[in-house]
Scaffold this active site. Structure first.
Site, PDB file in Angstrom:
ATOM      1  N   LYS A   1     -34.965  -5.599 -63.893  1.00 38.94           N
ATOM      2  CA  LYS A   1     -35.711  -6.853 -63.689  1.00 38.94           C
ATOM      3  C   LYS A   1     -36.785  -7.018 -64.751  1.00 38.94           C
ATOM      4  O   LYS A   1     -37.342  -6.024 -65.234  1.00 38.94           O
ATOM      5  CB  LYS A   1     -36.384  -6.842 -62.306  1.00 38.94           C
ATOM      6  CG  LYS A   1     -35.486  -6.367 -61.189  1.00 38.94           C
ATOM      7  CD  LYS A   1     -36.157  -6.360 -59.830  1.00 38.94           C
ATOM      8  CE  LYS A   1     -35.286  -5.660 -58.806  1.00 38.94           C
ATOM      9  NZ  LYS A   1     -35.549  -4.218 -58.672  1.00 38.94           N
TER      10      LYS A   1
ATOM     11  N   ASP B   1     -30.566   0.081 -58.301  1.00 40.64           N
ATOM     12  CA  ASP B   1     -31.523  -1.011 -58.505  1.00 40.64           C
ATOM     13  C   ASP B   1     -32.833  -0.451 -59.058  1.00 40.64           C
ATOM     14  O   ASP B   1     -33.558   0.256 -58.358  1.00 40.64           O
ATOM     15  CB  ASP B   1     -31.788  -1.718 -57.170  1.00 40.64           C
ATOM     16  CG  ASP B   1     -32.755  -2.873 -57.339  1.00 40.64           C
ATOM     17  OD1 ASP B   1     -32.291  -3.970 -57.716  1.00 40.64           O
ATOM     18  OD2 ASP B   1     -33.967  -2.689 -57.123  1.00 40.64           O
TER      19      ASP B   1
ATOM     20  N   HIS C   1     -38.255 -10.770 -61.620  1.00 40.86           N
ATOM     21  CA  HIS C   1     -38.802  -9.966 -60.512  1.00 40.86           C
ATOM     22  C   HIS C   1     -39.563 -10.822 -59.489  1.00 40.86           C
ATOM     23  O   HIS C   1     -39.409 -10.628 -58.274  1.00 40.86           O
ATOM     24  CB  HIS C   1     -39.711  -8.866 -61.092  1.00 40.86           C
ATOM     25  CG  HIS C   1     -39.766  -7.632 -60.257  1.00 40.86           C
ATOM     26  ND1 HIS C   1     -39.775  -6.372 -60.778  1.00 40.86           N
ATOM     27  CD2 HIS C   1     -39.819  -7.454 -58.918  1.00 40.86           C
ATOM     28  CE1 HIS C   1     -39.822  -5.478 -59.810  1.00 40.86           C
ATOM     29  NE2 HIS C   1     -39.862  -6.115 -58.663  1.00 40.86           N
TER      30      HIS C   1
ATOM     31  N   TYR D   1     -40.844  -0.263 -62.364  1.00 41.34           N
ATOM     32  CA  TYR D   1     -40.721   1.024 -61.660  1.00 41.34           C
ATOM     33  C   TYR D   1     -40.932   2.217 -62.598  1.00 41.34           C
ATOM     34  O   TYR D   1     -41.034   3.355 -62.139  1.00 41.34           O
ATOM     35  CB  TYR D   1     -39.353   1.163 -60.973  1.00 41.34           C
ATOM     36  CG  TYR D   1     -38.999   0.068 -59.984  1.00 41.34           C
ATOM     37  CD1 TYR D   1     -39.933  -0.872 -59.575  1.00 41.34           C
ATOM     38  CD2 TYR D   1     -37.707  -0.019 -59.459  1.00 41.34           C
ATOM     39  CE1 TYR D   1     -39.589  -1.882 -58.680  1.00 41.34           C
ATOM     40  CE2 TYR D   1     -37.366  -1.025 -58.559  1.00 41.34           C
ATOM     41  CZ  TYR D   1     -38.310  -1.953 -58.185  1.00 41.34           C
ATOM     42  OH  TYR D   1     -37.968  -2.949 -57.303  1.00 41.34           O
TER      43      TYR D   1
HETATM   44  P1  NDP Z   1     -36.584   0.829 -47.665  1.00 39.98           P
HETATM   45  O1  NDP Z   1     -36.601  -0.196 -46.600  1.00 39.98           O
HETATM   46  O2  NDP Z   1     -35.335   1.149 -48.376  1.00 39.98           O
HETATM   47  O3  NDP Z   1     -37.215   2.127 -47.039  1.00 39.98           O
HETATM   48  C1  NDP Z   1     -37.444   3.281 -47.783  1.00 39.98           C
HETATM   49  C2  NDP Z   1     -38.286   4.202 -46.906  1.00 39.98           C
HETATM   50  O4  NDP Z   1     -37.553   4.530 -45.721  1.00 39.98           O
HETATM   51  C3  NDP Z   1     -38.627   5.466 -47.602  1.00 39.98           C
HETATM   52  O5  NDP Z   1     -39.920   5.855 -47.150  1.00 39.98           O
HETATM   53  C4  NDP Z   1     -37.574   6.457 -47.092  1.00 39.98           C
HETATM   54  O6  NDP Z   1     -38.118   7.754 -47.049  1.00 39.98           O
HETATM   55  C5  NDP Z   1     -37.315   5.938 -45.696  1.00 39.98           C
HETATM   56  N1  NDP Z   1     -35.905   6.102 -45.279  1.00 39.98           N
HETATM   57  C6  NDP Z   1     -34.788   5.876 -46.004  1.00 39.98           C
HETATM   58  N2  NDP Z   1     -33.690   6.117 -45.270  1.00 39.98           N
HETATM   59  C7  NDP Z   1     -34.120   6.499 -44.051  1.00 39.98           C
HETATM   60  C8  NDP Z   1     -33.448   6.895 -42.869  1.00 39.98           C
HETATM   61  N3  NDP Z   1     -32.123   6.933 -42.803  1.00 39.98           N
HETATM   62  N4  NDP Z   1     -34.203   7.232 -41.792  1.00 39.98           N
HETATM   63  C9  NDP Z   1     -35.551   7.203 -41.843  1.00 39.98           C
HETATM   64  N5  NDP Z   1     -36.237   6.828 -42.940  1.00 39.98           N
HETATM   65  C10 NDP Z   1     -35.526   6.489 -44.043  1.00 39.98           C
HETATM   66  O7  NDP Z   1     -37.758   0.358 -48.688  1.00 39.98           O
HETATM   67  P2  NDP Z   1     -37.988   0.182 -50.231  1.00 39.98           P
HETATM   68  O8  NDP Z   1     -39.269  -0.538 -50.315  1.00 39.98           O
HETATM   69  O9  NDP Z   1     -37.844   1.431 -50.969  1.00 39.98           O
HETATM   70  O10 NDP Z   1     -36.837  -0.848 -50.708  1.00 39.98           O
HETATM   71  C11 NDP Z   1     -35.584  -0.427 -51.171  1.00 39.98           C
HETATM   72  C12 NDP Z   1     -35.372  -0.871 -52.610  1.00 39.98           C
HETATM   73  O11 NDP Z   1     -35.537  -2.273 -52.739  1.00 39.98           O
HETATM   74  C13 NDP Z   1     -36.401  -0.311 -53.611  1.00 39.98           C
HETATM   75  O12 NDP Z   1     -36.184   1.045 -53.921  1.00 39.98           O
HETATM   76  C14 NDP Z   1     -36.215  -1.258 -54.763  1.00 39.98           C
HETATM   77  O13 NDP Z   1     -35.067  -0.906 -55.511  1.00 39.98           O
HETATM   78  C15 NDP Z   1     -36.015  -2.585 -54.054  1.00 39.98           C
HETATM   79  N6  NDP Z   1     -37.283  -3.337 -53.942  1.00 39.98           N
HETATM   80  C16 NDP Z   1     -37.375  -4.518 -54.639  1.00 39.98           C
HETATM   81  C17 NDP Z   1     -38.524  -5.283 -54.598  1.00 39.98           C
HETATM   82  C18 NDP Z   1     -38.597  -6.555 -55.345  1.00 39.98           C
HETATM   83  O14 NDP Z   1     -39.689  -7.141 -55.444  1.00 39.98           O
HETATM   84  N7  NDP Z   1     -37.498  -7.041 -55.906  1.00 39.98           N
HETATM   85  C19 NDP Z   1     -39.699  -4.851 -53.823  1.00 39.98           C
HETATM   86  C20 NDP Z   1     -39.505  -3.605 -53.083  1.00 39.98           C
HETATM   87  C21 NDP Z   1     -38.327  -2.916 -53.152  1.00 39.98           C
HETATM   88  P3  NDP Z   1     -37.597   8.966 -47.981  1.00 39.98           P
HETATM   89  O15 NDP Z   1     -37.429   8.448 -49.385  1.00 39.98           O
HETATM   90  O16 NDP Z   1     -38.709   9.963 -47.842  1.00 39.98           O
HETATM   91  O17 NDP Z   1     -36.323   9.422 -47.377  1.00 39.98           O
END
Ligand code: NDP
Length: 276
Positions: free
Chosen positions: A79, A49, A112, A54
């Site tokens: 998006k 995604d 988006h 991004y």
């Molecule tokens: P997530 O809820 O996926 O959380 C990501 C965070 O959690 C990062 O800091 C990561 O750290 C940490 N993490 C991941 N796995 C673990 C684990 N097993 N244990 C502990 N911590 C963990 O949040 P996102 O905001 O990144 O959302 C995911 C995706 O959703 C985005 O990448 C994007 O593709 C999409 N998105 C879409 C939006 C929209 O408006 N359409 C808005 C926001 C997001 P680390 O990387 O350091 O491991």
């Protein structure tokens, strides 16, 4: 029961979308995105995604083109950003995304955010791209029930996906129900509440009972709600952890205990008040 990382949900037009995908928001463009996508592929992810916003579409496309996995086994979402909305500008933005990804087609193209006064024209552009066969499926993101009702009123092709913030602190039951009733697949962004949902006592208790981690319980809860999920991590061990959610099942009671954590609490902007 969804029991493999290769298992897919079926969209209303028959297109298959993997239940578990990999999000790349906030992964810096260049080497960091390329490394993350490569490691996610090695960990078994097949759905990615991204978004023009991004600024890492080029890197996602580069790694996916170079990998030896057949294109039809991969699923790529991108998006159209808010400033590009409107009919002509969306078509132009799509061309730019295609140029950056450098792929023959996009699996899923989303609006988006519901930019007031423009998202309906944007939707007509998405319908055109769909009819031209340039995208296999089209959908929206951050749409509330009122936005969905507005698009459904008079559209040629219904949105197939609504990607929204969804985690144990933000269940949005009315939106989930509306999407189910209208055959719109809900997809969870920030499924782990950007990491903040993981220290909640109810979730850690359930995780201990299953010999799983809190993240695995939350992602499994998505699947059992019929919600596609796209966690992000730049750490290989977490990518693998987040993908190991196909060998256990939450009980109905555990599902309701997690549902009860809902506080309507967001980590991202509220689509009702977001300043586009
Ligand atoms: P997530 O809820 O996926 O959380 C990501 C965070 O959690 C990062 O800091 C990561 O750290 C940490 N993490 C991941 N796995 C673990 C684990 N097993 N244990 C502990 N911590 C963990 O949040 P996102 O905001 O990144 O959302 C995911 C995706 O959703 C985005 O990448 C994007 O593709 C999409 N998105 C879409 C939006 C929209 O408006 N359409 C808005 C926001 C997001 P680390 O990387 O350091 O491991």
């Amino acid at each position: 029961m969804v029991d493999s990382i290769l298992d897919c949900a079926t969209l209303p037009n028959g297109v298959k979308i993997p239940w578990l995908g990999f999000g790349v928001f906030k992964i810096p463009p260049g080497q960091e995105t390329q490394a993350a996508v490569q490691e996610a592929l090695e960990a078994g992810y097949r759905s990615f995604d991204t978004a023009s916003f991004y600024a890492n579409e080029e890197d996602v496309g580069k790694v996916l083109r170079a990998c030896r996995i057949p294109r039809k086994e991969l699923f790529i979402t991108t998006k159209v950003w808010n400033s590009d909305q409107g009919f002509d500008s969306t078509l132009k933005a799509f061309d730019e995304s295609m140029g950056k990804l450098d792929l023959d087609y996009i699996d899923l193209f989303l609006i988006h955010w519901p930019v007031a006064g423009r998202y309906k024209d944007t939707w007509v552009a998405l319908e055109k791209l769909y009819e031209q066969g340039l995208v296999n499926a089209i959908g929206v993101s951050n749409f509330l029930v009122a936005h969905l009702e507005d698009v459904l009123d008079g559209c040629q092709v219904n949105p197939m996906v609504n990607q929204v913030e969804f985690h144990p602190r933000l269940l949005q039951p009315e939106l989930l129900e509306f999407c189910k009733n209208h055959d719109i697949k809900l997809e969870a962004w920030s499924p782990l509440m950007s990491g903040r949902a993981l220290s909640e006592a109810t979730i850690t208790r359930i995780a201990e009972a299953h010999g799983k981690t809190a993240a695995q319980v939350v992602l499994r809860w998505d699947l059992q709600h019929g919600v596609v999920t796209i966690p992000k991590s730049v750490h290989r061990e977490r990518m693998e952890e987040n993908a190991a959610i196909f060998d256990f099942e939450l009980t109905l009671e555990e599902m309701s205990d997690i549902d009860a954590l809902d506080r309507g609490q967001r980590v991202g902007p509220d689509p009702a008040t977001f300043d586009f």
